[in-house]
Design a protein around this motif. Structure first.
Motif, PDB file in Angstrom:
ATOM      1  N   PHE A  89      45.803  46.454 111.455  1.00 38.08           N
ATOM      2  CA  PHE A  89      45.888  44.984 111.468  1.00 38.08           C
ATOM      3  C   PHE A  89      44.564  44.356 111.032  1.00 38.08           C
ATOM      4  N   ALA A  90      43.457  44.885 111.541  1.00 36.04           N
ATOM      5  CA  ALA A  90      42.143  44.344 111.173  1.00 36.04           C
ATOM      6  C   ALA A  90      41.860  44.570 109.691  1.00 36.04           C
ATOM      7  N   LYS A  91      42.215  45.724 109.202  1.00 37.07           N
ATOM      8  CA  LYS A  91      42.027  46.018 107.776  1.00 37.07           C
ATOM      9  C   LYS A  91      42.840  45.054 106.921  1.00 37.07           C
ATOM     10  N   GLN A  92      44.099  44.835 107.304  1.00 36.95           N
ATOM     11  CA  GLN A  92      44.964  43.935 106.540  1.00 36.95           C
ATOM     12  C   GLN A  92      44.478  42.488 106.614  1.00 36.95           C
ATOM     13  N   LEU A  93      43.905  42.103 107.733  1.00 32.94           N
ATOM     14  CA  LEU A  93      43.343  40.766 107.876  1.00 32.94           C
ATOM     15  C   LEU A  93      42.215  40.539 106.870  1.00 32.94           C
TER      16      LEU A  93
ATOM     17  N   LYS B 153      45.920  41.310  95.856  1.00 29.28           N
ATOM     18  CA  LYS B 153      45.782  42.336  96.899  1.00 29.28           C
ATOM     19  C   LYS B 153      45.064  43.583  96.398  1.00 29.28           C
ATOM     20  N   ARG B 154      45.331  43.997  95.168  1.00 25.90           N
ATOM     21  CA  ARG B 154      44.727  45.226  94.657  1.00 25.90           C
ATOM     22  C   ARG B 154      43.201  45.101  94.585  1.00 25.90           C
ATOM     23  N   TYR B 155      42.728  44.004  94.020  1.00 22.89           N
ATOM     24  CA  TYR B 155      41.284  43.790  93.915  1.00 22.89           C
ATOM     25  C   TYR B 155      40.676  43.583  95.304  1.00 22.89           C
ATOM     26  N   ALA B 156      41.408  42.891  96.175  1.00 20.49           N
ATOM     27  CA  ALA B 156      40.929  42.683  97.549  1.00 20.49           C
ATOM     28  C   ALA B 156      40.795  44.013  98.283  1.00 20.49           C
ATOM     29  N   HIS B 157      41.713  44.922  98.036  1.00 24.61           N
ATOM     30  CA  HIS B 157      41.635  46.250  98.653  1.00 24.61           C
ATOM     31  C   HIS B 157      40.394  46.992  98.134  1.00 24.61           C
ATOM     32  N   ASN B 158      40.098  46.858  96.865  1.00 22.24           N
ATOM     33  CA  ASN B 158      38.889  47.475  96.303  1.00 22.24           C
ATOM     34  C   ASN B 158      37.623  46.888  96.922  1.00 22.24           C
ATOM     35  N   ILE B 159      37.607  45.583  97.126  1.00 19.45           N
ATOM     36  CA  ILE B 159      36.453  44.921  97.751  1.00 19.45           C
ATOM     37  C   ILE B 159      36.303  45.398  99.195  1.00 19.45           C
ATOM     38  N   TYR B 160      37.422  45.503  99.896  1.00 25.41           N
ATOM     39  CA  TYR B 160      37.381  46.008 101.281  1.00 25.41           C
ATOM     40  C   TYR B 160      36.766  47.407 101.311  1.00 25.41           C
TER      41      TYR B 160
ATOM     42  N   LEU C  89      34.228  36.602  94.741  1.00 21.78           N
ATOM     43  CA  LEU C  89      33.984  37.907  95.350  1.00 21.78           C
ATOM     44  C   LEU C  89      32.844  38.639  94.646  1.00 21.78           C
ATOM     45  N   ASN C  90      32.804  38.578  93.326  1.00 23.31           N
ATOM     46  CA  ASN C  90      31.727  39.240  92.580  1.00 23.31           C
ATOM     47  C   ASN C  90      30.357  38.652  92.929  1.00 23.31           C
ATOM     48  N   ASN C  91      30.305  37.345  93.138  1.00 28.41           N
ATOM     49  CA  ASN C  91      29.026  36.691  93.431  1.00 28.41           C
ATOM     50  C   ASN C  91      28.562  36.881  94.872  1.00 28.41           C
ATOM     51  N   THR C  92      29.466  37.243  95.767  1.00 33.54           N
ATOM     52  CA  THR C  92      29.101  37.262  97.178  1.00 33.54           C
ATOM     53  C   THR C  92      29.114  38.635  97.838  1.00 33.54           C
ATOM     54  N   VAL C  93      29.789  39.605  97.268  1.00 31.64           N
ATOM     55  CA  VAL C  93      29.958  40.887  97.962  1.00 31.64           C
ATOM     56  C   VAL C  93      28.632  41.612  98.166  1.00 31.64           C
ATOM     57  N   LYS C  94      27.788  41.640  97.170  1.00 26.27           N
ATOM     58  CA  LYS C  94      26.507  42.342  97.306  1.00 26.27           C
ATOM     59  C   LYS C  94      25.577  41.615  98.280  1.00 26.27           C
ATOM     60  N   ILE C  95      25.634  40.300  98.256  1.00 26.74           N
ATOM     61  CA  ILE C  95      24.834  39.496  99.187  1.00 26.74           C
ATOM     62  C   ILE C  95      25.297  39.764 100.622  1.00 26.74           C
TER      63      ILE C  95
ATOM     64  N   PHE D  13      40.210  38.419 101.583  1.00 24.26           N
ATOM     65  CA  PHE D  13      39.624  38.592 100.256  1.00 24.26           C
ATOM     66  C   PHE D  13      40.592  38.190  99.147  1.00 24.26           C
ATOM     67  N   ALA D  14      41.876  38.430  99.347  1.00 28.84           N
ATOM     68  CA  ALA D  14      42.870  38.180  98.298  1.00 28.84           C
ATOM     69  C   ALA D  14      43.011  36.705  97.955  1.00 28.84           C
ATOM     70  N   LYS D  15      42.657  35.830  98.861  1.00 30.72           N
ATOM     71  CA  LYS D  15      42.837  34.401  98.574  1.00 30.72           C
ATOM     72  C   LYS D  15      41.712  33.819  97.713  1.00 30.72           C
ATOM     73  N   TYR D  16      40.615  34.556  97.558  1.00 32.07           N
ATOM     74  CA  TYR D  16      39.491  34.054  96.759  1.00 32.07           C
ATOM     75  C   TYR D  16      39.555  34.583  95.331  1.00 32.07           C
ATOM     76  N   PRO D  17      39.053  33.821  94.379  1.00 34.32           N
ATOM     77  CA  PRO D  17      39.019  34.278  92.983  1.00 34.32           C
ATOM     78  C   PRO D  17      38.030  35.440  92.792  1.00 34.32           C
ATOM     79  N   ILE D  18      38.207  36.145  91.707  1.00 25.91           N
ATOM     80  CA  ILE D  18      37.354  37.296  91.411  1.00 25.91           C
ATOM     81  C   ILE D  18      35.893  36.886  91.297  1.00 25.91           C
ATOM     82  N   TRP D  19      35.612  35.745  90.672  1.00 25.37           N
ATOM     83  CA  TRP D  19      34.216  35.347  90.474  1.00 25.37           C
ATOM     84  C   TRP D  19      33.517  35.063  91.809  1.00 25.37           C
TER      85      TRP D  19
END
Length: 146
Positions: A85-89, A60-67, A102-108, A94-100
Motif C-alpha cells: 500500500f505504501a509503495k502504491q501510494l 505509472k510506468r515512469y512513476a514506478h521507475n522513479i520510485y 520529476l526530472n528536476n526534483t528527484v536528485k535534489i 509520482f504519476a500525477k506529476y509531469p516528467i519534467w
C-alpha cells in the motif's frame, strides 16, 4: 536507471511565452466570476494548449521507475517499502506529476532529504519548480467566455 531526457522542457515553453505573465497577472487581479475579454479568447485557447502539454502526467510506468530510483536502498531511510500500500501510494503520487517536474526534483530529493515523505517532496516541487504556477493557469479555462 536513467531519467527520460527531454529535448525541450514544456515548462519553458509556457513560462517564456509572452502570455505567461499577462495571464498570471489577469488571474491575480480578477474576481472569481470575471470572464476574459473577447479579444483575448483565441490567445488564451492557444496558450492553454501549451499548458496542457506542460502538465501532462508522467504515467505509472515512469512513476514506478522513479520510485525504484529513490527507494533503491542507498541509505537506511531509502529502502523499498515492504507494505504494498505504501509503495502504491508513492507511485500514485509520482504519476500525477509531469516528467519534467520529476526530472528536476528527484536528485535534489535524494541528496537533501534525510527522511523521505510525500510532504517533503511536495515542498521541493513548490520551491524548485514552477509547476504550481503553471497549474494555477488552468483556472483560465473557467474564465473563457462561452
Amino acid at each position: 536507471m536513467n531519467l527520460i531526457a527531454l529535448k525541450t522542457n514544456p515548462a519553458d515553453q509556457v513560462t517564456k511565452d509572452s502570455d505567461y505573465n499577462y495571464f498570471l497577472h489577469f488571474l491575480e487581479n480578477c474576481r472569481w466570476n470575471d470572464k476574459l475579454p473577447i479579444n483575448d479568447t483565441s490567445r488564451c485557447k492557444s496558450f492553454l494548449v501549451k499548458i496542457d502539454k506542460a502538465l501532462e502526467s508522467s504515467g505509472k510506468r515512469y512513476a514506478h521507475n522513479i520510485y525504484n530510483l529513490i527507494f533503491s536502498g542507498h541509505s537506511a531511510n531509502f529502502k523499498p517499502h515492504i507494505d504494498n500500500f505504501a509503495k502504491q501510494l508513492w507511485i500514485d503520487f509520482f504519476a500525477k506529476y509531469p516528467i519534467w517536474v520529476l526530472n528536476n526534483t528527484v536528485k535534489i530529493f535524494i541528496s537533501e532529504t534525510a527522511f523521505p515523505s510525500i510532504f517533503s517532496y511536495k515542498k521541493i516541487i513548490k520551491e524548485r519548480t514552477n509547476y504550481y504556477d503553471i497549474k494555477r493557469l488552468l483556472a483560465l479555462k473557467h474564465k473563457l467566455s462561452d
